[in-house]
Design a protein around this motif. Structure first.
Motif, mmCIF file in Angstrom:
data_model
loop_
_atom_site.group_PDB
_atom_site.id
_atom_site.type_symbol
_atom_site.label_atom_id
_atom_site.label_comp_id
_atom_site.label_asym_id
_atom_site.label_seq_id
_atom_site.Cartn_x
_atom_site.Cartn_y
_atom_site.Cartn_z
ATOM 1 N N ALA A 416 0.832 -1.206 0.000
ATOM 2 C CA ALA A 416 0.000 0.000 0.000
ATOM 3 C C ALA A 416 0.867 1.256 0.000
ATOM 4 C CB ALA A 416 -0.923 -0.009 1.219
ATOM 5 N N LEU A 417 1.979 1.237 0.744
ATOM 6 C CA LEU A 417 2.890 2.384 0.752
ATOM 7 C C LEU A 417 3.443 2.635 -0.646
ATOM 8 C CD1 LEU A 417 4.576 4.493 2.352
ATOM 9 C CD2 LEU A 417 6.311 2.702 2.631
ATOM 10 N N ARG A 418 3.884 1.599 -1.322
ATOM 11 C CA ARG A 418 4.437 1.754 -2.658
ATOM 12 C C ARG A 418 3.371 2.236 -3.641
ATOM 13 N NH1 ARG A 418 7.168 -1.450 0.389
ATOM 14 N NH2 ARG A 418 9.362 -1.977 0.004
ATOM 15 N N ARG A 419 2.184 1.687 -3.521
ATOM 16 C CA ARG A 419 1.100 2.106 -4.420
ATOM 17 C C ARG A 419 0.760 3.579 -4.189
ATOM 18 N NH1 ARG A 419 -5.124 -0.289 -4.198
ATOM 19 N NH2 ARG A 419 -6.128 1.557 -5.085
ATOM 20 N N THR A 420 0.644 3.977 -2.926
ATOM 21 C CA THR A 420 0.300 5.360 -2.608
ATOM 22 C C THR A 420 1.366 6.324 -3.116
ATOM 23 O OG1 THR A 420 -0.981 4.728 -0.655
ATOM 24 C CG2 THR A 420 -0.139 6.968 -0.724
ATOM 25 N N LEU A 421 2.640 5.991 -2.877
ATOM 26 C CA LEU A 421 3.713 6.886 -3.293
ATOM 27 C C LEU A 421 3.869 6.918 -4.815
ATOM 28 C CD1 LEU A 421 6.358 6.212 -0.504
ATOM 29 C CD2 LEU A 421 4.784 8.143 -0.738
ATOM 30 N N ALA A 422 3.603 5.787 -5.483
ATOM 31 C CA ALA A 422 3.640 5.787 -6.951
ATOM 32 C C ALA A 422 2.539 6.682 -7.506
ATOM 33 C CB ALA A 422 3.503 4.362 -7.475
ATOM 34 N N ASP A 423 1.335 6.580 -6.933
ATOM 35 C CA ASP A 423 0.234 7.448 -7.373
ATOM 36 C C ASP A 423 0.541 8.915 -7.063
ATOM 37 O OD1 ASP A 423 -1.133 5.236 -8.254
ATOM 38 O OD2 ASP A 423 -2.474 5.117 -6.519
ATOM 39 N N PHE A 424 1.122 9.145 -5.885
ATOM 40 C CA PHE A 424 1.481 10.506 -5.487
ATOM 41 C C PHE A 424 2.486 11.108 -6.469
ATOM 42 C CE2 PHE A 424 4.529 13.167 -3.107
ATOM 43 C CZ PHE A 424 3.690 14.167 -2.664
ATOM 44 N N ALA A 425 3.526 10.338 -6.814
ATOM 45 C CA ALA A 425 4.537 10.814 -7.753
ATOM 46 C C ALA A 425 3.924 11.088 -9.124
ATOM 47 C CB ALA A 425 5.675 9.808 -7.859
ATOM 48 N N ALA A 426 3.025 10.194 -9.571
ATOM 49 C CA ALA A 426 2.394 10.386 -10.876
ATOM 50 C C ALA A 426 1.498 11.623 -10.876
ATOM 51 C CB ALA A 426 1.584 9.149 -11.247
#
Length: 443
Positions: A416-426
């Protein structure tokens, strides 16, 4: 006499072959001298052969040399940090264990009946051989039956190569998306009216002023400077996520205290991942209770709830992008609640400052000073453990592509952390692109 072994993939590799004595494979042999035999023991040693990194070790004193890929597939932790226990290689992070062939034989978070997935196995070179007091590796199949004789010369192993970076994107401390976030930079109590402080954030030095009327501003100019949870926060550009809410701060029965801020050379992403981890097996401790958090996503982050019947507690984790984290542990029989808030300040590429607040609430009334002190000591010990592990690991960023690591059900918070940060970066990249296009259109 040549010997052979079965690799984790099930194929048989002949332990024969031969490289040159200058550390490079002699023409047509495919063999590389990597270390003196006397230098290889039960502590994994990183070496290079043909530009590829491996670790070499003996799973028991006097045993044959084993060569394996240099990182654990779970969180890409270098296996130079591993230990040998009962003939197995045990990763320092989560206690995954591998036999001499590289096969993963135990994953504590799966419980006693869990079966490691095939991707959990380590790879190995095609062949390993000791000859003339040296350890030789053949990374790929070679027709040469054995390594060459040294004939009194001293081989020169090639330089140990760096571990290759993940294939996908990595969020490090200087990632452009972090401009669009709130970051804690200092305790607010130390900044009096008319005063100023200097701090590092995202590779730059910032000066924060408190004007006579109590308002805050920053140099260089920032989108926003505020006080929250007893800290000063800076948002260099318009933030794409809200500040973390901590309801316990408004509870009159809750006692709170802060740990002294500390620094780590690890990335803020790696520190966040360590804090959320529910499946780690610290050295010398029993395996954790197998548990799978239930995760709920929201626009700014996520929350996860984990029931632990054996410990009679409920653990709730909350994340707000990028590096605002909270863990609430409720003791079910007594109703006591301990909340640890970890807030991360990415100072430079190799520096993260960690701010930690602990809040305690007892169901029966006021919290004693001894109870709060014990909770602070526990949080400090956990943080020290995280910092020590990551210092050995040397993580410089958090991989965001799921395929770059091997994730299990117990890793839901990390995923979930990786998904959230990937979405945040995008989202941040899209906002920056739209702003740039608008600027060109109006120029």
């Amino acid at each position: 006499m040549a010997s052979s072994r079965t690799t984790p993939s099930g194929t048989t590799s002949c332990r024969t072959g031969a490289p040159g004595t200058d550390g490079r494979a002699a023409a047509g042999t495919g063999w590389y001298a990597v270390a003196r035999s006397s230098e290889v023991g039960t502590t994994p040693r990183q070496v290079g052969a043909g530009g590829q990194p491996y670790v070499v070790l003996r799973t028991r004193p006097g045993a044959e040399v084993t060569a394996l890929s240099a990182r654990c597939p779970h969180r890409l932790v270098p296996l130079t940090t591993a230990t040998v226990v009962d003939g197995r290689v045990r990763c320092a992070y989560h206690g995954w264990e591998f036999n001499a062939e590289g096969r993963c034989v135990e994953i504590p978070s799966l419980g006693p009946v869990g079966t490691p997935p095939p991707r959990a196995d380590l790879s190995a070179p095609w062949a390993v051989e000791e000859r003339d007091g040296w350890v030789w590796l053949a990374p790929d199949p070679t027709p040469v039956p054995r390594p060459p004789r040294t004939n009194g010369t001293t081989p020169s192993p090639e330089p140990v190569p760096d571990l290759p970076p993940p294939d996908g994107p990595v969020l490090d401390n200087l990632h452009p998306a972090l401009e669009h976030a709130w970051h804690p930079v200092a305790p607010a109590a130390g900044l009096r009216a008319g005063g100023y402080l200097q701090t590092r954030l995202l590779g730059r030095t910032w000066t924060v002023h408190r004007r006579a009327d109590g308002a805050l501003d920053a140099d260089p100019p920032a989108w926003g400077v505020v006080e929250h949870l007893g800290l000063v926060w800076i948002a260099p550009a318009e933030p794409r996520a809200e500040l973390l809410a901590v309801p316990e701060t408004a509870d009159p029965l809750a006692a709170s205290g802060w740990l002294a801020p500390v620094r780590s050379a690890a990335s803020a992403g790696a520190l966040a991942d360590a804090f959320l981890d529910v499946s780690r097996r610290p050295p010398g401790r029993p395996a954790p209770e197998p548990a799978v958090p239930e995760v709920t996503h929201d626009p700014d982050g996520f929350s996860g709830v984990q029931e632990e019947p054996l410990r009679a507690r409920r653990v709730t984790s909350v994340h707000r992008a990028p590096f605002q984290l909270l863990r609430r542990e409720q003791d079910l029989p007594t109703g006591a609640v301990t909340t640890v808030v970890r807030l991360l300040q990415p100072e430079d590429a190799d520096s993260t400052r960690v701010h930690t607040c602990v809040l305690v609430r007892q169901a029966g009334g006021a919290v004693s000073p001894d109870t709060l002190a014990a909770a602070l000591a526990s949080a400090a010990a956990e943080l020290e453990e995280d910092l020590a592990l990551l210092a050995r690991w040397g993580s410089t960023g958090l991989p965001l592509l799921p395929r770059d690591e091997l994730h299990l059900r117990a890793d839901r918070l990390g995923v979930a952390l990786r998904r959230t940060l990937a979405d945040f970066a995008a989202d941040c990249a899209a906002a920056d692109q739209a702003e740039a296009l608008q600027g060109r259109a109006t120029a």
